[in-house]
Enzyme design. Structure first.
Site, PDB file in Angstrom:
ATOM      1  N   GLU A 262       0.822  -1.221   0.000  1.00  0.00           N
ATOM      2  CA  GLU A 262       0.000   0.000   0.000  1.00  0.00           C
ATOM      3  C   GLU A 262       0.853   1.267   0.000  1.00  0.00           C
ATOM      4  O   GLU A 262       0.644   2.193   0.780  1.00  0.00           O
ATOM      5  CB  GLU A 262      -0.973  -0.023   1.189  1.00  0.00           C
ATOM      6  CG  GLU A 262      -1.888  -1.249   1.143  1.00  0.00           C
ATOM      7  CD  GLU A 262      -2.935  -1.314   2.238  1.00  0.00           C
ATOM      8  OE1 GLU A 262      -2.682  -0.779   3.327  1.00  0.00           O
ATOM      9  OE2 GLU A 262      -3.981  -1.923   1.996  1.00  0.00           O
ATOM     10  N   ASP A 341      -8.277  -9.175   3.888  1.00  0.00           N
ATOM     11  CA  ASP A 341      -8.031  -8.088   4.832  1.00  0.00           C
ATOM     12  C   ASP A 341      -9.120  -8.011   5.897  1.00  0.00           C
ATOM     13  O   ASP A 341      -9.969  -7.126   5.826  1.00  0.00           O
ATOM     14  CB  ASP A 341      -7.952  -6.761   4.058  1.00  0.00           C
ATOM     15  CG  ASP A 341      -7.382  -5.640   4.901  1.00  0.00           C
ATOM     16  OD1 ASP A 341      -6.913  -5.916   6.005  1.00  0.00           O
ATOM     17  OD2 ASP A 341      -7.414  -4.487   4.435  1.00  0.00           O
ATOM     18  N   GLU A 369     -12.582  -2.495  11.819  1.00  0.00           N
ATOM     19  CA  GLU A 369     -12.587  -1.771  10.547  1.00  0.00           C
ATOM     20  C   GLU A 369     -13.713  -2.240   9.627  1.00  0.00           C
ATOM     21  O   GLU A 369     -14.432  -1.426   9.051  1.00  0.00           O
ATOM     22  CB  GLU A 369     -11.223  -1.948   9.865  1.00  0.00           C
ATOM     23  CG  GLU A 369     -11.141  -1.284   8.517  1.00  0.00           C
ATOM     24  CD  GLU A 369      -9.752  -1.430   7.879  1.00  0.00           C
ATOM     25  OE1 GLU A 369      -8.848  -2.005   8.516  1.00  0.00           O
ATOM     26  OE2 GLU A 369      -9.598  -0.965   6.734  1.00  0.00           O
TER      27      GLU A 369
HETATM   28  C1  GCV Z   1      -2.400   0.198   8.429  1.00  0.00           C
HETATM   29  C2  GCV Z   1      -5.971  -2.247   5.457  1.00  0.00           C
HETATM   30  C3  GCV Z   1      -6.376  -0.984   6.157  1.00  0.00           C
HETATM   31  C4  GCV Z   1      -5.201  -0.014   6.265  1.00  0.00           C
HETATM   32  C5  GCV Z   1      -4.061  -0.729   6.983  1.00  0.00           C
HETATM   33  C6  GCV Z   1      -3.700  -1.968   6.167  1.00  0.00           C
HETATM   34  C7  GCV Z   1      -2.593  -2.789   6.794  1.00  0.00           C
HETATM   35  O1  GCV Z   1      -5.736  -2.026   4.118  1.00  0.00           O
HETATM   36  O2  GCV Z   1      -7.448  -0.412   5.486  1.00  0.00           O
HETATM   37  O3  GCV Z   1      -5.630   1.112   6.985  1.00  0.00           O
HETATM   38  O4  GCV Z   1      -2.952   0.097   7.138  1.00  0.00           O
HETATM   39  O5  GCV Z   1      -4.840  -2.797   6.069  1.00  0.00           O
HETATM   40  O6  GCV Z   1      -2.920  -3.766   7.444  1.00  0.00           O
HETATM   41  O7  GCV Z   1      -1.440  -2.447   6.621  1.00  0.00           O
END
Ligand code: GCV
Length: 645
Positions: A262, A341, A369
């Site tokens: 990411e 995720d 989340e």
């Molecule tokens: C910390 C998901 C979440 C992100 C998070 C990522 C990760 O994509 O939406 O906010 O980033 O996981 O676990 O690194």
């Protein structure tokens, strides 16, 4: 007080005749001192009239260290007039004292015996706290670790350490894996003093401190031109920097790293692999006993939705499986429970059955989340327990996930809210995670009974909250995305329904729904993901007829009239689940109302506000998802319930 004590909140014990207590502890280790403090503090609150004396007393408590199976284990015995806590070390004593206090609060001062020994050596909470005080995916206020670039240590930090130790957590990463906004500098002189103080505080409670580091720190911190792990200048930079860091910040546990994920920097930029990247840091901190926890959450987040062959679910496996055996001994690979995720339901990540020569650690998510963001009640412990029990079918004699991992971590759900977790009921997840991480054979029912009894004095409140919590995950799954489909939430913030919100986006998260069929074909005729599992799991998941209903749409794309093992068609299951899930949410809200006047007003109101929002949002989920599939399939609900046109 600006924050609650959660399950450590003391309610005086009624009808107890104990007036004098003697505590004897000859062990001069810091955790034993913390244990004595806990005993005195809690017992004087539980029994407000008690005096602490030397020598004979109504209750004598003896704390000692003995060579037990391992340092963090303990035995506790109590018969009402004397109690003894034996630990394998100071930490063992501390855990034993918390077990004794838990026993007293649950059962009074009667006969009591408990032996505890951790089923996993590393039990960790990961904070996604940013250095400016915000929290990524935080639903409980601001960070209590950071404010405006400063590291905070105060009464709340002490209480947090006590809370963690009371459930057996022994490691904590305090900053976000997305190392941003200046957090790159946490490994520099500016923070040495504060980090050292935090390590000392955590150390008293048996907790190791970890920090998340920027893989490109040689550039962002060191000012050199590259972060290439095979470049000698980069290797020297890390070695020298870590020598200084670990000599000033003694006792630091190590680093947690998100790389090539990411948008975060990583070894790929230099044509290197993840073993090169992790080993670079591992070698730099090995002389100080440090560990590198390296995340396996690596995937292409710029996928073309038209491309049906690339599958995000395969990505971590393809990246890391070929590296098995190449990591330094002090590297631990942290793998999310599922391949996508933290969705409400995913299959177990195939890497757990595929890396026998690598230290593996599971990563779970307490911050909700994708499971209602602490506005919806969603008790995650039954899901975590079944994840740990899941068989990987690897060669090991004991082949469950719990057997093959050396550690378990969870993204924390805490913040600076009065109740720490936004929703008072979400504290059950924090408590439950710690208890389960310490003893993976505890049942979700036992854990919830403990939490309810430690949290509420009223018997009805205990029963009602246990009922709500135990049914909550199933209900949430039902009114959101059943059958393993996932990802029908609104993009970015991930709250509320949006069936095609991610469908034409770059994140690799699709449902492929059209008028004929729904689901992702991950069988041999699709992306081939099912084959990443060991047999017989691979065959089971690959077969549309053998795949469990709850994961069917994760693995297969099927017509709406496909019949499930339950006997229902897929479309009818979708309708039924949404109507029933919503009704469950209504039932929870009604149950909660019966607690008015029986629990404290603040907790009651906190629940009422959240149930109101949960019902509003669950109704949106029900109607939008039902309408979406009704419009696509053209098939009516057999029971003629309202589906909006
Ligand atoms: C910390 C998901 C979440 C992100 C998070 C990522 C990760 O994509 O939406 O906010 O980033 O996981 O676990 O690194």
């Amino acid at each position: 007080m600006e924050f609650s004590q959660l399950w450590l909140g003391i309610k005086p014990l009624k009808g107890c005749s104990i007036k004098t207590i003697s505590i004897v502890c000859k062990e001069h280790v810091e955790q034993a001192c913390a244990a004595v403090w806990e005993l005195r503090n809690e017992l004087s609150e539980l029994l407000p009239e008690v005096s602490f004396v030397r020598g004979s007393a109504d209750l004598s408590i003896k704390l000692s260290i003995a060579p037990l199976t391992e340092p963090e284990s303990y035995t506790v015995t109590s018969n009402g007039t004397s109690a003894s806590v034996t630990g394998g070390s100071g930490v063992g004593i501390l855990y034993g004292v918390f077990a004794l206090l838990r026993g007293i609060r649950l059962y009074g001062f009667g006969e009591f015996e408990e032996c505890g020994s951790p089923t996993s050596p590393l039990r960790m909470l990961d904070h996604w706290d940013n250095i400016d005080g915000s929290i990524e995916r935080g639903y409980s206020g601001r960070s209590f670790f950071f404010k405006d670039g400063e590291l905070l240590i105060n009464e709340r930090t002490v209480t947090y350490a006590r809370l963690l130790a009371s459930v057996g957590i022994n490691a904590c990463a305090i900053n976000n894996v997305n190392v941003r906004f200046g957090a790159e500098m946490l490994i520099t002189e500016k923070y040495y003093t504060k980090l050292t103080s935090l390590i000392e505080l955590f150390g008293r409670y048996g907790i190791k401190l970890y920090i998340c580091v920027d893989f490109s720190a040689p550039i962002s911190v060191g000012g050199i031109a590259t972060a290439d792990p095979l470049d000698p200048a980069v290797q020297s930079w890390w070695s020298e920097h870590c020598a200084k860091l670990f000599s000033h910040v003694k006792g630091l546990g190590g680093f947690l790293v998100k790389a090539d994920s990411e948008g975060r920097p990583g070894p790929y930029a230099y044509g290197r692999d993840h073993a090169d990247g992790a080993n670079l840091l591992a070698k730099a901190i090995a002389p100080y006993g440090g560990k590198v926890i390296w995340r396996a959450f690596v995937y292409n987040c710029s996928q073309d939705w038209r491309d049906e062959k690339t599958d995000r679910a395969c990505s971590a496996y393809e990246t890391f499986k070929p590296l098995d055996g190449r990591f330094e001994p002090n590297v631990i690979l942290q793998v999310k429970n599922g391949p996508m995720d933290f969705q409400v339901r995913e299959p177990v990540h195939p890497l757990f059955g595929a890396m026998p020569k690598t230290n593996l650690m599971a990563e779970l998510q307490l911050t909700q989340e994708y499971t209602g963001q602490q506005k919806h009640v969603c008790y995650l412990i039954p899901m975590f327990r079944s994840f740990l029990d899941s068989r990987t079918c690897c060669d090991a004699e004991n082949d469950s996930v719990g057997d093959v991992i050396c550690g378990i971590s969870a993204v924390s759900n805490t913040g600076d809210d009065f109740c720490w977790t936004g929703s008072e009921l979400a504290a059950a997840n924090l408590y439950g995670f710690g208890r389960l991480a310490f003893d993976r054979f505890l049942t979700a029912e036992k854990i919830i009974a403990e939490w309810c009894a430690l949290t509420f004095e009223d018997e009805l409140a205990r029963r009602v909250t246990a009922e709500i919590l135990l049914g909550s995950h199933k209900a949430y799954e039902a009114y959101t995305v059943p059958l393993g489909l996932g990802w029908m939430c609104k993009p970015n913030h991930h709250y509320g329904p949006d069936p095609w919100g991610y469908e034409f986006d770059r994140w690799g998260t699709y449902n492929r729904a059209d008028r004929n069929a729904v689901g992702v074909d991950r069988s041999h005729s699709g992306t081939g993901y099912a084959a990443l599992y060991n047999p017989p799991l691979a065959e089971v998941y690959d077969s549309v007829n053998r795949c469990p209903d709850e994961l069917l749409l994760f693995f297969h794309r099927v017509p709406y009239d496909h019949r499930l093992h339950s006997g229902k068609t897929v479309i009818q299951h979708i309708y039924d689940a949404h109507f029933e899930g919503y009704e469950q949410a209504e039932h929870f809200a009604e149950l909660w109302k019966t607690l008015e006047g029986r629990i404290d007003e603040r907790t009651f109101r906190n629940g009422c506000e959240r149930f109101t929002e949960q019902l509003r949002c669950a109704r949106e989920w029900r109607d939008i998802v039902n309408t979406f599939f009704h419009r696509l399939s053209g098939i009516d609900d057999e029971n003629g319930r309202t589906i909006y046109p």
